[in-house]
Design a protein around this motif. Structure first.
Motif, short mmCIF file in Angstrom:
data_model
loop_
_atom_site.label_atom_id
_atom_site.label_comp_id
_atom_site.label_asym_id
_atom_site.label_seq_id
_atom_site.Cartn_x
_atom_site.Cartn_y
_atom_site.Cartn_z
N ASP A 121 0.82 -1.21 0.00
CA ASP A 121 0.00 0.00 0.00
C ASP A 121 0.86 1.26 0.00
N ARG A 122 2.00 1.22 0.66
CA ARG A 122 2.91 2.37 0.62
C ARG A 122 3.36 2.65 -0.80
N LEU A 123 3.73 1.60 -1.54
CA LEU A 123 4.18 1.79 -2.91
C LEU A 123 3.04 2.29 -3.80
N VAL A 124 1.85 1.78 -3.60
CA VAL A 124 0.70 2.25 -4.39
C VAL A 124 0.49 3.75 -4.15
N SER A 125 0.62 4.17 -2.91
CA SER A 125 0.43 5.60 -2.62
C SER A 125 1.52 6.44 -3.26
N GLY A 182 1.93 -1.50 -15.90
CA GLY A 182 1.55 -1.88 -14.54
C GLY A 182 0.81 -0.79 -13.80
N GLY A 183 1.13 -0.69 -12.50
CA GLY A 183 0.53 0.32 -11.65
C GLY A 183 -0.69 -0.14 -10.89
N SER A 184 -1.21 -1.34 -11.17
CA SER A 184 -2.42 -1.82 -10.51
C SER A 184 -2.09 -2.95 -9.54
N VAL A 185 -3.07 -3.29 -8.70
CA VAL A 185 -2.94 -4.40 -7.78
C VAL A 185 -3.92 -5.49 -8.21
N VAL A 186 -3.41 -6.68 -8.44
CA VAL A 186 -4.22 -7.81 -8.87
C VAL A 186 -4.04 -8.96 -7.89
N ASP A 187 -5.11 -9.42 -7.28
CA ASP A 187 -5.06 -10.51 -6.30
C ASP A 187 -4.06 -10.21 -5.19
N GLY A 188 -4.01 -8.96 -4.79
CA GLY A 188 -3.14 -8.56 -3.70
C GLY A 188 -1.69 -8.33 -4.08
N PRO A 203 9.17 10.32 -3.82
CA PRO A 203 9.83 9.26 -3.05
C PRO A 203 10.32 8.10 -3.93
N LEU A 204 9.67 7.88 -5.08
CA LEU A 204 10.11 6.81 -5.98
C LEU A 204 11.51 7.07 -6.53
N VAL A 205 11.94 8.32 -6.50
CA VAL A 205 13.28 8.69 -6.95
C VAL A 205 14.21 8.95 -5.78
N CYS A 206 13.69 9.59 -4.74
CA CYS A 206 14.54 10.05 -3.64
C CYS A 206 14.74 9.01 -2.54
N GLU A 207 13.77 8.13 -2.34
CA GLU A 207 13.83 7.17 -1.25
C GLU A 207 13.95 5.75 -1.79
N GLU A 208 13.96 4.78 -0.89
CA GLU A 208 14.07 3.38 -1.29
C GLU A 208 12.67 2.80 -1.45
N ALA A 209 12.35 2.33 -2.66
CA ALA A 209 11.01 1.81 -2.94
C ALA A 209 10.82 0.40 -2.41
N PHE A 210 11.77 -0.48 -2.65
CA PHE A 210 11.74 -1.88 -2.20
C PHE A 210 10.51 -2.60 -2.73
N PRO A 248 8.47 -3.76 -6.95
CA PRO A 248 8.64 -3.92 -8.40
C PRO A 248 8.25 -2.68 -9.20
N VAL A 249 8.89 -1.56 -8.90
CA VAL A 249 8.59 -0.29 -9.55
C VAL A 249 9.90 0.35 -10.01
N VAL A 250 9.97 0.74 -11.28
CA VAL A 250 11.15 1.41 -11.80
C VAL A 250 10.72 2.71 -12.49
N SER A 251 11.46 3.77 -12.25
CA SER A 251 11.15 5.08 -12.81
C SER A 251 12.21 5.47 -13.84
N VAL A 252 11.76 6.01 -14.97
CA VAL A 252 12.66 6.46 -16.01
C VAL A 252 12.63 7.98 -16.06
N VAL A 253 13.81 8.57 -15.95
CA VAL A 253 13.96 10.03 -16.01
C VAL A 253 14.80 10.35 -17.23
#
Length: 471
Positions: A329-333, A348-354, A369-376, A378-383
């Motif tokens: 839920d933190r990553l979704v937010s 991606g970006g959605s939640v399926v079966d939890g 936060p996806l760039v500045c902090e640790e996501a931990f 399955p999310v990768v950001s392209v800049v």
């Protein structure tokens, strides 16, 4: 159904209470684990201190480690299934971890026979004539090993193996999310005949267990893998101890205009999604130069969208459930916040079966936060950046520096990146998640201090004592 107590002084003992352990995917109870109190934590230190005083010859340490490696091979599938049950790690990744852990303990068995020492030429200075000087390796003392959930076997072995090789008894505090994997490993050390007190397993609340160890001067070393916040707090609370800290990161990769786009996209996919993105070297930030960014994003998004997510016991699954609903839920937010600030979801970006689907975001604000902090996860950001110089500045703007990589055909660009990127390891035309278990591995800045990699970890746990003989 496993019922696991505490392992102290060479035997299993009961604790005042126990708690259940659930399968991460099904929710079924798979075992119970002891909950230690401060008295049990101190008893483990007592046992380790007695072992240190008694000593353990190098051949016995090496034989015990080698035998554990053999036993792990016999129990390999049991380990893999247990790791997947406790953590939700996809089964293929669990099996790979078991293989790596066997390599780590084999390396430790060999390294026990190669403890360093050197001669010192005192006769090179005035007053040094007729002397012979040399150093001998001395174990620093009892080691407290605190490990995370994401690699519950291999990261534990990276602490236990070198400690025993160096002659240091070990106190093990595994993650509350993966205590049974640690218990199975400790049972193999028992079966291998390791002398009493040389490995002790204590499960329970970190403030109780680790707190007792921090306050005990007999514990000489704390080796910790986990979050930066917790790692630096451990050091602040016990500054006189040696701390080996393998902490977090928000790993970056640079894709230059002349990069092999298909190769870079495949590497980025593997590095971002391996272990469901729950690794300190999981790829989180990609800086793609403007001339290649569109092709790279298209290739990356296609690969990520085609990645199987869901039941971790299915052979084709790459991304399973995160360690907790709170982590998901933190990553979704964070994703929702980035999109609200102008980012675009390319996959991606959605939640399926939890399970959070593997996700690619583009045009993510630099303050996200996806760039500045640790996501931990399955999310990768392209800049998109103008050139490699800008990419280097962005990479170095983070407070972390563990692994990083660059994809380029230009050797001069690669060498400039190797010299200027602020990281413990720089990989060229390789995924930044790469780690071999014998290589020096550690970070700079907020990513920690000290090195893992068996040879280097052993060196951290030894003191050189100088001996001078006069004729």
């Amino acid at each position: 159904m496993r019922e696991q107590g505490l392992y102290i002084g060479g035997g299993w003992v009961a604790a005042p209470e126990n708690r259940p352990v659930a399968d991460k995917w099904t929710g079924d109870i798979i075992g119970t684990v002891a909950v230690a109190d401060a008295a049990a934590s101190r008893a483990a230190v007592d046992a380790a201190a007695r072992a240190l005083a008694a000593g353990l010859p190098v051949p016995e340490r090496s034989r015990a480690l080698a035998r554990v490696g053999e036993l792990m091979g016999e129990h390999a599938e049991e380990f893999a299934q247990l790791i997947t049950a406790e953590t939700g790690k996809p089964i293929t990744a669990s099996r790979a971890e078991v293989g790596r852990a066997i390599t780590t303990v084999q390396l430790s068995a060999e390294e026990a026979k190669r403890l360093p020492g050197e001669t010192v030429p005192l006769d090179a200075v005035a007053g040094g004539a007729d002397t012979l000087a040399f150093t001998i390796p001395i174990a620093r003392g009892v080691v407290a090993a605190i490990t995370p959930f994401n690699f519950p076997l291999n990261l534990l072995m990276h602490k236990v193996g070198p400690a025993l090789a160096a002659g240091c008894p070990v106190l093990v505090k595994p993650s509350d999310h993966a205590p049974l994997t640690a218990g199975l490993l400790v049972s193999l050390f028992h079966e291998a005949g390791l002398a009493a007190g040389w490995i002790n397993l204590v499960t329970g609340p970190p403030d109780v267990v680790v707190g007792a160890w921090q306050d005990d001067d007999r514990v000489a070393v704390i080796t910790f893998t986990g979050s930066s916040k917790v790692g630096w707090a451990l050091k602040a609370a016990s500054p006189r101890k040696l701390h080996v800290l393998e902490l977090g990161s928000n790993t970056a990769m640079v894709v230059a205009d002349d990069a092999d786009v298909a190769r870079a996209a495949r590497a980025a996919t593997d590095a971002a999604l391996g272990n469901s993105g729950q690794a300190c070297v999981s790829l989180q930030r990609v800086y793609a130069t403007r001339g290649v960014s569109e092709r790279f994003v298209a290739a990356l998004a296609a690969l990520v969208a085609d990645t199987q997510a869901g039941d971790p016991r299915l052979e084709g699954t790459v991304v399973g459930p995160l360690i907790s609903a709170e982590a998901r839920d933190r990553l979704v937010s964070w994703i929702d916040s980035a999109v609200a600030s102008g980012a675009r979801v390319a996959a991606g970006g959605s939640v399926v079966d939890g399970v959070l689907a593997p996700t690619v975001l583009v045009d993510v604000p630099r303050q996200s936060p996806l760039v500045c902090e640790e996501a931990f996860g399955p999310v990768v950001s392209v800049v998109v950046v103008d050139d490699v110089a800008e990419a280097i500045a962005e990479v170095n703007s983070a407070d972390f520096g563990l692994n990083t990589s660059i994809y380029t055909a230009d050797l001069a660009v690669a060498m400039r990146y190797a010299r200027t990127a602020e990281a413990g390891s720089v990989l060229v035309n390789m995924p930044p998640s790469f780690r071999a278990d014998h290589m020096p591995y550690g970070g700079v800045k907020g990513s920690g201090q000290g090195l893992e990699g068996v040879k280097y970890a052993v060196a951290d746990l030894l003191q050189e004592k100088l001996v001078v003989l006069h004729a």
